[in-house]
Design an enzyme around this catalytic site. Structure first.
Site, PDB file in Angstrom:
ATOM      1  N   SER A   1     129.590 -56.451 -15.902  1.00 28.99           N
ATOM      2  CA  SER A   1     129.135 -57.274 -17.200  1.00 28.99           C
ATOM      3  C   SER A   1     128.925 -56.150 -18.308  1.00 28.99           C
ATOM      4  O   SER A   1     128.852 -56.567 -19.466  1.00 28.99           O
ATOM      5  CB  SER A   1     128.010 -58.090 -17.058  1.00 28.99           C
ATOM      6  OG  SER A   1     126.946 -57.136 -16.397  1.00 28.99           O
TER       7      SER A   1
ATOM      8  N   LYS B   1     124.072 -43.215  -2.306  1.00 29.31           N
ATOM      9  CA  LYS B   1     125.341 -42.658  -2.717  1.00 29.31           C
ATOM     10  C   LYS B   1     126.005 -41.765  -1.761  1.00 29.31           C
ATOM     11  O   LYS B   1     127.190 -41.673  -1.690  1.00 29.31           O
ATOM     12  CB  LYS B   1     125.354 -41.991  -4.343  1.00 29.31           C
ATOM     13  CG  LYS B   1     124.983 -42.860  -5.290  1.00 29.31           C
ATOM     14  CD  LYS B   1     125.923 -44.206  -5.493  1.00 29.31           C
ATOM     15  CE  LYS B   1     125.639 -44.934  -6.730  1.00 29.31           C
ATOM     16  NZ  LYS B   1     126.696 -46.025  -6.780  1.00 29.31           N
TER      17      LYS B   1
ATOM     18  N   TYR C   1     118.212 -43.388  -4.777  1.00 31.50           N
ATOM     19  CA  TYR C   1     119.505 -43.674  -5.254  1.00 31.50           C
ATOM     20  C   TYR C   1     120.546 -42.501  -4.741  1.00 31.50           C
ATOM     21  O   TYR C   1     121.538 -42.930  -4.305  1.00 31.50           O
ATOM     22  CB  TYR C   1     119.332 -43.337  -6.736  1.00 31.50           C
ATOM     23  CG  TYR C   1     120.691 -43.373  -7.494  1.00 31.50           C
ATOM     24  CD1 TYR C   1     121.288 -44.691  -7.626  1.00 31.50           C
ATOM     25  CD2 TYR C   1     121.312 -42.476  -7.994  1.00 31.50           C
ATOM     26  CE1 TYR C   1     122.571 -44.678  -8.232  1.00 31.50           C
ATOM     27  CE2 TYR C   1     122.498 -42.296  -8.566  1.00 31.50           C
ATOM     28  CZ  TYR C   1     123.021 -43.754  -8.778  1.00 31.50           C
ATOM     29  OH  TYR C   1     124.280 -43.513  -9.411  1.00 31.50           O
ATOM     30  N   ALA C   2     120.133 -41.190  -4.997  1.00 30.39           N
ATOM     31  CA  ALA C   2     120.920 -40.111  -4.191  1.00 30.39           C
ATOM     32  C   ALA C   2     121.493 -40.398  -2.636  1.00 30.39           C
ATOM     33  O   ALA C   2     122.570 -40.132  -2.518  1.00 30.39           O
ATOM     34  CB  ALA C   2     120.501 -38.735  -4.229  1.00 30.39           C
ATOM     35  N   ALA C   3     120.366 -40.726  -1.999  1.00 28.11           N
ATOM     36  CA  ALA C   3     120.806 -41.330  -0.537  1.00 28.11           C
ATOM     37  C   ALA C   3     121.871 -42.282  -0.398  1.00 28.11           C
ATOM     38  O   ALA C   3     122.578 -42.155   0.664  1.00 28.11           O
ATOM     39  CB  ALA C   3     119.252 -41.568   0.328  1.00 28.11           C
TER      40      ALA C   3
ATOM     41  N   GLY D   1     129.073 -55.834 -10.724  1.00 27.50           N
ATOM     42  CA  GLY D   1     128.580 -55.193 -11.854  1.00 27.50           C
ATOM     43  C   GLY D   1     129.471 -55.116 -13.140  1.00 27.50           C
ATOM     44  O   GLY D   1     129.642 -53.832 -13.839  1.00 27.50           O
TER      45      GLY D   1
ATOM     46  N   SER E   1     128.517 -41.362  -6.762  1.00 27.40           N
ATOM     47  CA  SER E   1     127.869 -40.615  -7.951  1.00 27.40           C
ATOM     48  C   SER E   1     127.847 -39.060  -7.397  1.00 27.40           C
ATOM     49  O   SER E   1     127.896 -38.732  -6.107  1.00 27.40           O
ATOM     50  CB  SER E   1     126.530 -41.120  -8.101  1.00 27.40           C
ATOM     51  OG  SER E   1     125.917 -40.126  -8.910  1.00 27.40           O
TER      52      SER E   1
END
Length: 253
Positions: free
Chosen positions: A14, A150, A146-148, A12, A133
């Site tokens: 870029s 992270k 997303y939270a899971a 990631g 995060s």
């Protein structure tokens, strides 16, 4: 770890945090493999940093790693930064989006570490830098998957750190809060809260590189974010009441 001449793979890389990390690593003398999905942006970042661009989708991380190893023969440091988001009620989340988030945000870092770790242990030198995060410690309404991912990355970092203790390989986890990048637009809903204000990506990049250079197990950006998980651990009832009042709300579409 002295970064001069070390080979670093930044996923990631870029844009956003990743591009800022690449810039700081280049200033420290590292040789960098810049990964990204967008060929134009990735190549531009690589050219500015004197690095090597690798274009690919982390749904298939081994292909990305093969190309990265072709550049320098080995990877001394992995910065697992790439990530995607999706915003909305979990009951309405498309299954293909759910699977992609898990693949990119969780499985890809694990698979890259699994491929790189044996050689690092054999050389008795290496660093795994994972970008987590605050969402993985405190939870966010509307970003359950997303939270899971992270949260899982968080406990993976802690577990791996115990496993490789004394091997010469170190592991760090950087926990940023809201960062001024294209992440929020890409997740489908821009960041529209007045507080906390988004941090510049450079602030998080500084934390990531500091963790690598000084073998810091865990770095928060900004540091005051540690308060939220502390309250959650010590006073879970109070934390949930505050989260319900001030947490990010999602209106079903």
């Amino acid at each position: 770890m002295r970064l001069d001449r070390k080979v670093v793979l930044v996923t990631g890389g870029s844009a956003g945090i990743g591009a800022a990390v690449v810039e700081r690593l280049a200033a420290a003398g590292a040789r960098i493999v810049v990964h990204g999905r967008d060929a134009v942006r990735t190549t531009a970042v690589a050219e500015r940093s004197g690095g090597v661009p690798v274009i690919g989708d982390l749904v298939a991380p081994e292909a990305v790693l093969t190309a990265a190893l072709r550049a320098y023969g080995q990877i001394d440091v992995l910065v697992a930064n790439a990530g995607q988001g999706w915003s909305g009620p979990f009951a309405q989340m498309p299954v293909d989006q759910l699977e992609r988030l898990v693949a990119v945000d969780l499985l890809a870092p694990l698979r890259l570490v699994r491929c790189l770790l044996p050689a690092m242990i054999e050389r008795r030198s290496g660093h795994i830098a994972l970008v987590g995060s605050v969402a993985g410690r405190t939870a966010v309404a509307g970003e359950a998957v997303y939270a899971a991912t992270k949260a899982a990355l968080d406990i993976f970092a802690e577990s791996l750190r115990l496993e490789v203790r004394g091997s010469g390989v170190t592991v760090s986890l950087t926990l940023p809060g809201v960062v001024d990048t294209g992440f929020f637009a890409a997740r489908g809903r821009p960041y529209d809260r007045k507080y906390p204000r988004p941090l510049p990506a450079e602030v998080v990049a500084r934390a990531v590189v500091d963790a690598i250079s000084n073998d810091r197990a865990e770095v928060w950006a900004p540091g005051w974010l540690r308060v939220a998980p502390t309250v959650r651990a010590l006073a879970p009832g109070l934390y949930r009441r505050l989260a319900a009042r001030f947490g990010e709300q999602v209106v079903p579409r």
